[in-house]
Design a protein around this motif. Structure first.
Motif, PDB file in Angstrom:
ATOM      1  N   LYS A 145       0.829  -1.204   0.000  1.00  0.00           N
ATOM      2  CA  LYS A 145       0.000   0.000   0.000  1.00  0.00           C
ATOM      3  C   LYS A 145       0.866   1.258   0.000  1.00  0.00           C
ATOM      4  O   LYS A 145       0.508   2.266  -0.608  1.00  0.00           O
TER       5      LYS A 145
ATOM      6  N   ALA B  92      -6.699   9.753  -0.546  1.00  0.00           N
ATOM      7  CA  ALA B  92      -6.819  10.289   0.815  1.00  0.00           C
ATOM      8  C   ALA B  92      -5.433  10.732   1.277  1.00  0.00           C
ATOM      9  O   ALA B  92      -4.428  10.115   0.926  1.00  0.00           O
TER      10      ALA B  92
ATOM     11  N   VAL C 258      -8.075   6.241   9.398  1.00  0.00           N
ATOM     12  CA  VAL C 258      -8.024   4.852   8.926  1.00  0.00           C
ATOM     13  C   VAL C 258      -6.603   4.324   9.079  1.00  0.00           C
ATOM     14  O   VAL C 258      -5.640   5.004   8.743  1.00  0.00           O
TER      15      VAL C 258
ATOM     16  N   LYS D 137      -4.036   1.132   8.152  1.00  0.00           N
ATOM     17  CA  LYS D 137      -3.924   0.000   7.218  1.00  0.00           C
ATOM     18  C   LYS D 137      -2.572  -0.692   7.327  1.00  0.00           C
ATOM     19  O   LYS D 137      -1.528  -0.030   7.259  1.00  0.00           O
TER      20      LYS D 137
ATOM     21  N   VAL E 140      -7.433  -3.561   7.596  1.00  0.00           N
ATOM     22  CA  VAL E 140      -7.832  -2.158   7.592  1.00  0.00           C
ATOM     23  C   VAL E 140      -8.772  -1.893   8.759  1.00  0.00           C
ATOM     24  O   VAL E 140      -9.734  -2.625   8.959  1.00  0.00           O
TER      25      VAL E 140
ATOM     26  N   VAL F  94     -11.112   1.166  10.236  1.00  0.00           N
ATOM     27  CA  VAL F  94     -11.656   2.521  10.131  1.00  0.00           C
ATOM     28  C   VAL F  94     -12.026   2.928  11.558  1.00  0.00           C
ATOM     29  O   VAL F  94     -13.039   2.491  12.097  1.00  0.00           O
TER      30      VAL F  94
ATOM     31  N   GLU G  95      -4.362   7.068   7.334  1.00  0.00           N
ATOM     32  CA  GLU G  95      -5.021   7.744   6.227  1.00  0.00           C
ATOM     33  C   GLU G  95      -6.248   8.530   6.679  1.00  0.00           C
ATOM     34  O   GLU G  95      -6.975   8.097   7.576  1.00  0.00           O
ATOM     35  N   GLU G  96      -6.461   9.640   6.034  1.00  0.00           N
ATOM     36  CA  GLU G  96      -7.660  10.455   6.237  1.00  0.00           C
ATOM     37  C   GLU G  96      -8.892   9.604   5.935  1.00  0.00           C
ATOM     38  O   GLU G  96      -8.904   8.867   4.951  1.00  0.00           O
ATOM     39  N   ARG G  97      -9.940   9.689   6.758  1.00  0.00           N
ATOM     40  CA  ARG G  97     -11.160   8.934   6.457  1.00  0.00           C
ATOM     41  C   ARG G  97     -11.992   9.691   5.425  1.00  0.00           C
ATOM     42  O   ARG G  97     -12.325  10.855   5.625  1.00  0.00           O
ATOM     43  N   LEU G  98     -12.322   9.004   4.341  1.00  0.00           N
ATOM     44  CA  LEU G  98     -13.160   9.596   3.291  1.00  0.00           C
ATOM     45  C   LEU G  98     -14.598   9.153   3.501  1.00  0.00           C
ATOM     46  O   LEU G  98     -14.847   8.071   4.019  1.00  0.00           O
TER      47      LEU G  98
ATOM     48  N   GLU H  57     -19.015   3.987  -2.062  1.00  0.00           N
ATOM     49  CA  GLU H  57     -17.850   3.226  -2.524  1.00  0.00           C
ATOM     50  C   GLU H  57     -18.185   2.490  -3.818  1.00  0.00           C
ATOM     51  O   GLU H  57     -19.238   1.865  -3.915  1.00  0.00           O
TER      52      GLU H  57
ATOM     53  N   LYS I 148     -18.759  -4.753   2.101  1.00  0.00           N
ATOM     54  CA  LYS I 148     -17.656  -5.418   2.804  1.00  0.00           C
ATOM     55  C   LYS I 148     -17.980  -5.816   4.227  1.00  0.00           C
ATOM     56  O   LYS I 148     -17.381  -6.729   4.772  1.00  0.00           O
TER      57      LYS I 148
ATOM     58  N   ASN J 149     -15.299  -6.125   8.909  1.00  0.00           N
ATOM     59  CA  ASN J 149     -15.008  -6.213   7.481  1.00  0.00           C
ATOM     60  C   ASN J 149     -14.817  -7.665   7.074  1.00  0.00           C
ATOM     61  O   ASN J 149     -14.321  -8.476   7.848  1.00  0.00           O
TER      62      ASN J 149
ATOM     63  N   MET K 193     -13.791   5.971  -3.575  1.00  0.00           N
ATOM     64  CA  MET K 193     -14.811   6.624  -2.769  1.00  0.00           C
ATOM     65  C   MET K 193     -15.288   7.831  -3.573  1.00  0.00           C
ATOM     66  O   MET K 193     -14.474   8.665  -3.988  1.00  0.00           O
TER      67      MET K 193
ATOM     68  N   ILE L 278      -9.275   4.601  -2.882  1.00  0.00           N
ATOM     69  CA  ILE L 278      -9.020   4.006  -1.567  1.00  0.00           C
ATOM     70  C   ILE L 278      -7.896   2.994  -1.707  1.00  0.00           C
ATOM     71  O   ILE L 278      -7.011   2.894  -0.875  1.00  0.00           O
ATOM     72  N   GLU L 279      -7.962   2.217  -2.771  1.00  0.00           N
ATOM     73  CA  GLU L 279      -6.903   1.233  -3.012  1.00  0.00           C
ATOM     74  C   GLU L 279      -6.942   0.807  -4.466  1.00  0.00           C
ATOM     75  O   GLU L 279      -7.972   0.892  -5.124  1.00  0.00           O
TER      76      GLU L 279
HETATM   77  P1  AMP Z   1      -9.066  -1.581   1.675  1.00  0.00           P
HETATM   78  O1  AMP Z   1      -8.536  -2.922   2.114  1.00  0.00           O
HETATM   79  O2  AMP Z   1      -8.024  -0.523   1.503  1.00  0.00           O
HETATM   80  O3  AMP Z   1     -10.002  -1.713   0.512  1.00  0.00           O
HETATM   81  O4  AMP Z   1     -10.035  -1.083   2.836  1.00  0.00           O
HETATM   82  C1  AMP Z   1     -11.141  -1.864   3.230  1.00  0.00           C
HETATM   83  C2  AMP Z   1     -12.325  -0.976   3.454  1.00  0.00           C
HETATM   84  O5  AMP Z   1     -12.044   0.010   4.448  1.00  0.00           O
HETATM   85  C3  AMP Z   1     -12.711  -0.183   2.223  1.00  0.00           C
HETATM   86  O6  AMP Z   1     -13.500  -0.901   1.362  1.00  0.00           O
HETATM   87  C4  AMP Z   1     -13.435   0.986   2.854  1.00  0.00           C
HETATM   88  O7  AMP Z   1     -14.769   0.637   3.159  1.00  0.00           O
HETATM   89  C5  AMP Z   1     -12.681   1.222   4.116  1.00  0.00           C
HETATM   90  N1  AMP Z   1     -11.694   2.278   3.904  1.00  0.00           N
HETATM   91  C6  AMP Z   1     -10.422   2.133   3.494  1.00  0.00           C
HETATM   92  N2  AMP Z   1      -9.785   3.322   3.386  1.00  0.00           N
HETATM   93  C7  AMP Z   1     -10.692   4.250   3.740  1.00  0.00           C
HETATM   94  C8  AMP Z   1     -10.653   5.679   3.841  1.00  0.00           C
HETATM   95  N3  AMP Z   1      -9.549   6.384   3.576  1.00  0.00           N
HETATM   96  N4  AMP Z   1     -11.771   6.311   4.261  1.00  0.00           N
HETATM   97  C9  AMP Z   1     -12.884   5.607   4.558  1.00  0.00           C
HETATM   98  N5  AMP Z   1     -12.985   4.274   4.467  1.00  0.00           N
HETATM   99  C10 AMP Z   1     -11.911   3.593   4.075  1.00  0.00           C
END
Ligand code: AMP
Ligand code: GLY
Length: 426
Positions: A105, A120, A145, A147, A157, A159, A189-192, A196, A218, A228, A277, A286-287
């Motif tokens: 990441k 973010a 967030v 990760k 991850v 949140v 990371e900043e929460r967005l 999604e 998720k 999750n 997002m 986000i990824e």
């Molecule tokens: P990821 O493994 O990075 O996809 O993260 C898993 C889940 O966490 C995502 O599908 C989002 O629902 C949530 N998430 C990850 N990053 C953020 C973010 N910066 N702000 C808000 N939700 C996030």
């Protein structure tokens, strides 16, 4: 052109890929390793695990396959595509170097920052002290967030709603190694906030073909509550993404990522999956993942009108520009039937009944993941057991068909969300 194709993987995603390839005009034969009981019904399965790279390469060479399609991220990150390429076999799947877009990441953040892709705000930390400082800087006392940097099966991850929760998550990852080595570096990371959306795109390193947008669910529980998971349900298309937004996503997110990796000398050659997002300020990443999404693939491929064999051949041979833009029609809703206890520990081995009804149901597809045959019966063998997909002219019809089918399939402990696609239907 008639190709012999080898598909690597054993999940619902690979079942959907094999199902779609079986409908391709350019595919003559499909072999899958290791596959699952659902795939076995439509292709030959060879029981080689996805991380046994030596035997997979030997299989591809012995069978003289024309194309290998790699489903999961682990063999990509371990260099399976590099090994196959070195043996002269065409692969739809990235080199290990390019797959870092998913497997690290922190590295992916570097690509996105360099390419000017909207993301973010974030900081990377490899010590508890740096991490605590980063949490304070990015989130203040509010949401943030956390990760794990490496691959953690979609579970690394957290949140966090406020600073204390964030600090606890950081400590678990970096000090207590809750995700092993994957958590030795952590991204803060900043929460967005916003809707999604998952975008699956195919690329040969230069050309890009974008598939229909879809929305994953998720969290384990109805109303997006609980822990999750790897994904409990999914639908396509979504009213949140129109043609203009799809163009923006292509121009501001997909194209810059593909160009950056090409310019770095590590071109992408497979699926680029953007988890977005849709914020008030536009789409933000986000990824990135380096592979087809699971369960997104189980709904996106059934609505695809194009020829997946041609598309993946284009990806593998650098000729994707010659393949027409894919067209999708109708809608699909996928509901995951999971084992009781998932995403925590769960018992397996329970007989699955009701699948025989599916053959008589129009517009229903069942993709296998955690199933196996034991004593002539189909039994549960994993956390996410089946993806039950309803197809229809719109999301409402597809939703109703999916749940009609879900009601007829049972196994002990079965759990599923009853609100898949409700956001779209509200
Ligand atoms: P990821 O493994 O990075 O996809 O993260 C898993 C889940 O966490 C995502 O599908 C989002 O629902 C949530 N998430 C990850 N990053 C953020 C973010 N910066 N702000 C808000 N939700 C996030
Ligand atoms: N649907 C989430 C993933 O494939 O990572």
């Amino acid at each position: 052109m008639r190709m012999r194709v080898l598909v690597i993987g054993s999940g619902g995603r690979e079942h959907a890929v094999v199902w779609k390839l079986a409908r391709s005009a350019v595919v003559s034969e499909i072999v899958c390793a290791p596959g699952n009981p659902g795939i076995e019904a439509i292709a030959e399965c060879v029981p080689i695990p996805v991380m046994d790279l030596d035997r997979l390469v030997t299989l591809a060479v012995d069978r003289m396959v024309d194309l290998v399609v790699i489903g999961p991220e682990d063999p990509l990150a371990a260099g399976l595509a590099d090994r196959l390429t070195a043996s002269g076999i065409a692969v739809a799947g990235h080199s290990a170097a390019a797959a870092r877009i998913e497997s690290s990441k922190a590295w992916a953040k570097g690509v996105m920052t360099r390419a000017g892709i909207p993301i973010a705000r974030s900081l990377t930390a490899s010590s508890l002290a740096d991490g605590l400082r980063a949490i304070a800087e990015i989130g203040g006392d509010g949401p943030v967030v956390i990760k794990a940097d490496g691959l953690a099966a979609g579970k690394g991850v957290v949140v966090a709603g406020h600073r204390a929760e964030a600090d606890a998550a950081l400590t678990a990852m970096i000090q207590d190694r809750a995700f092993g080595a994957a958590g030795s570096t952590v991204v803060i990371e900043e929460r967005l906030t916003g809707q999604e959306v998952s975008i699956l795109a195919l690329t040969d390193g230069t050309a890009i073909r974008t598939l229909a947008p879809s929305c994953d669910h998720k969290r384990l529980g109805d109303g997006d509550t609980g822990p999750n998971t790897g994904g409990m349900g999914v639908y396509t298309p979504t009213r949140h993404v129109d043609a203009a937004l799809l163009r923006t996503i292509h121009d501001r997110i997909l194209e810059p990522a593909v160009r950056d990796l090409r310019e770095q000398g590590t071109p992408l050659r497979g699926v680029l999956y953007a988890g977005l997002m849709l914020t008030a300020d536009g789409p933000r990443v986000i990824e990135f993942n380096a592979r087809f999404g699971d369960p997104e693939t189980q709904v996106v491929l059934p609505t695809l009108q194009g020829d997946l064999g041609r598309l993946l051949h284009g990806v593998a041979t650098g000729t994707l520009a010659d393949v027409p833009e894919p067209v999708h029609s109708g809608a699909a809703v996928g509901v995951i039937l999971a084992s009781g206890g998932y995403p925590g520990p769960y018992p397996t081995g329970f007989p699955i009944s009701g699948l025989e009804h599916m053959e008589t149901m129009d517009d229903v597809l069942v993709f296998h993941a955690g199933t196996k045959r034991a004593g002539g019966r189909l039994v549960t063998a994993g956390g996410r057991v089946l993806t039950v997909v309803g197809l229809g002219g719109d999301v409402r019809v597809a939703h109703d068909r999916a749940y009609e089918a879900v009601a007829r399939i049972s196994f002990e402990g079965r759990q599923f969300r009853s609100d898949i696609a409700h956001r779209e239907l509200a």
